[in-house]
Scaffold this motif. Structure first.
Motif, mmCIF file in Angstrom:
data_model
loop_
_atom_site.group_PDB
_atom_site.id
_atom_site.type_symbol
_atom_site.label_atom_id
_atom_site.label_comp_id
_atom_site.label_asym_id
_atom_site.label_seq_id
_atom_site.Cartn_x
_atom_site.Cartn_y
_atom_site.Cartn_z
ATOM 1 N N ARG A 169 2.036 1.633 -3.657
ATOM 2 C CA ARG A 169 2.910 1.318 -2.528
ATOM 3 C C ARG A 169 2.089 0.862 -1.323
ATOM 4 N N GLU A 170 0.950 1.518 -1.096
ATOM 5 C CA GLU A 170 0.093 1.150 0.036
ATOM 6 C C GLU A 170 -0.380 -0.298 -0.096
ATOM 7 N N LEU A 171 -0.814 -0.699 -1.286
ATOM 8 C CA LEU A 171 -1.268 -2.078 -1.498
ATOM 9 C C LEU A 171 -0.143 -3.073 -1.232
ATOM 10 N N GLU A 172 1.061 -2.772 -1.709
ATOM 11 C CA GLU A 172 2.217 -3.639 -1.463
ATOM 12 C C GLU A 172 2.532 -3.719 0.037
ATOM 13 N N PHE A 173 2.441 -2.580 0.699
ATOM 14 C CA PHE A 173 2.715 -2.523 2.143
ATOM 15 C C PHE A 173 1.759 -3.437 2.910
ATOM 16 N N TYR A 174 0.458 -3.274 2.662
ATOM 17 C CA TYR A 174 -0.522 -4.089 3.383
ATOM 18 C C TYR A 174 -0.357 -5.578 3.068
ATOM 19 N N GLN A 175 -0.032 -5.889 1.838
ATOM 20 C CA GLN A 175 0.190 -7.293 1.488
ATOM 21 C C GLN A 175 1.379 -7.852 2.275
ATOM 22 N N LYS A 176 2.448 -7.067 2.358
ATOM 23 C CA LYS A 176 3.649 -7.513 3.069
ATOM 24 C C LYS A 176 3.364 -7.781 4.545
ATOM 25 N N ILE A 177 2.607 -6.892 5.197
ATOM 26 C CA ILE A 177 2.376 -7.069 6.636
ATOM 27 C C ILE A 177 1.177 -7.974 6.921
ATOM 28 N N GLY A 178 0.483 -8.432 5.877
ATOM 29 C CA GLY A 178 -0.624 -9.364 6.044
ATOM 30 C C GLY A 178 -1.893 -8.731 6.569
ATOM 31 N N VAL A 179 -2.163 -7.504 6.138
ATOM 32 C CA VAL A 179 -3.366 -6.777 6.577
ATOM 33 C C VAL A 179 -4.207 -6.445 5.349
ATOM 34 N N LYS A 180 -5.519 -6.572 5.485
ATOM 35 C CA LYS A 180 -6.411 -6.237 4.357
ATOM 36 C C LYS A 180 -6.275 -4.750 4.026
ATOM 37 N N PRO A 181 -6.176 -4.412 2.741
ATOM 38 C CA PRO A 181 -5.965 -3.021 2.327
ATOM 39 C C PRO A 181 -7.102 -2.066 2.679
ATOM 40 N N ASP A 182 -8.277 -2.586 2.990
ATOM 41 C CA ASP A 182 -9.383 -1.685 3.307
ATOM 42 C C ASP A 182 -9.407 -1.281 4.795
ATOM 43 N N LEU A 183 -8.365 -1.609 5.535
ATOM 44 C CA LEU A 183 -8.269 -1.261 6.953
ATOM 45 C C LEU A 183 -8.589 0.216 7.189
ATOM 46 N N ALA A 184 -7.949 1.095 6.436
ATOM 47 C CA ALA A 184 -8.079 2.531 6.679
ATOM 48 C C ALA A 184 -9.344 3.136 6.076
ATOM 49 N N THR A 185 -9.986 2.415 5.180
ATOM 50 C CA THR A 185 -11.123 2.993 4.469
ATOM 51 C C THR A 185 -12.459 2.338 4.799
ATOM 52 N N LEU A 186 -12.450 1.288 5.595
ATOM 53 C CA LEU A 186 -13.672 0.544 5.882
ATOM 54 C C LEU A 186 -14.771 1.438 6.457
ATOM 55 N N GLY A 187 -14.382 2.370 7.299
ATOM 56 C CA GLY A 187 -15.350 3.261 7.919
ATOM 57 C C GLY A 187 -15.943 4.288 6.979
ATOM 58 N N GLN A 188 -15.369 4.432 5.798
ATOM 59 C CA GLN A 188 -15.889 5.399 4.840
ATOM 60 C C GLN A 188 -17.050 4.828 4.081
#
Length: 188
Positions: A169-188
């Motif tokens: 669901r998260e991947l679908e959400f980010y695709q819909k809003i046009g944001v790269k899925p690694d937004l929340a995890t890039l800092g990890q």
């Protein structure tokens, strides 16, 4: 940092097991001031529904959401993010927008306004590659060894199923809003 990760895992487990009902807690409020909807508190089903109803009942539809939230369940964050995106709302953060608020609500907004002291706090999402699950071991430490291992195994499997479902669901959400899925995890 280890203590915070344990709190995160424990919060995740509480949500997973549904042992606490959000309506039993005083977790915040929503309101409207002119063209701005206001959301204060931990993301919850009840607050989301109150916000949605308040918006629908408004004669003149608000154009922005002011939010101050420490986050909450990832699915509730995506629900609110979907709604913000569908209503084409702007977002205003003067204080803080953390966790699921940062991951899903903030990026879904049309325009973003941050106060001088605002904090947007990302710490991973449903598709993070690692989670600290050490608290699971502590949860069952009083049980006999075989029962403890079985309970831990069951909980780990449940978490993996949840992550798979919510991760999709998260991947679908980010695709819909046009944001790269690694937004929340890039800092990890």
């Amino acid at each position: 940092m280890k203590v915070n990760m344990k709190k995160t895992v424990l919060s995740f487990l509480v949500v997973m097991s549904c042992n606490v009902l959000a309506d039993e807690l005083d977790i915040g409020n929503v309101s409207q001031e002119g063209m701005v909807m206001k959301y204060y508190g931990t993301l919850s089903y009840e607050l989301n529904e109150k916000l949605f109803k308040l918006y629908e009942e408004a004669k003149i539809k608000p154009s922005a959401l002011y939010i101050e939230s420490d986050g909450g369940d990832v699915e509730l964050g995506m629900d609110l993010g979907d709604w913000v995106y569908e209503k084409n709302l702007d977002i205003i953060v003067d204080s803080y927008c953390l966790s699921s608020c940062a991951n899903y609500v903030f990026p879904s907004a049309n325009h973003k306004t941050l106060g001088n002291q605002a904090l947007i706090g990302y710490h991973g999402g449903a598709n993070s590659t690692s989670f600290d699950t050490s608290a699971i071991d502590d949860m069952y430490k009083e049980l006999p060894v075989e029962e403890r291992k079985e309970k831990q195994r069951e909980l780990h499997l449940s978490i993996k199923e949840y992550q798979k479902r919510v991760g999709a669901r998260e991947l679908e959400f980010y695709q819909k809003i046009g944001v790269k899925p690694d937004l929340a995890t890039l800092g990890q």
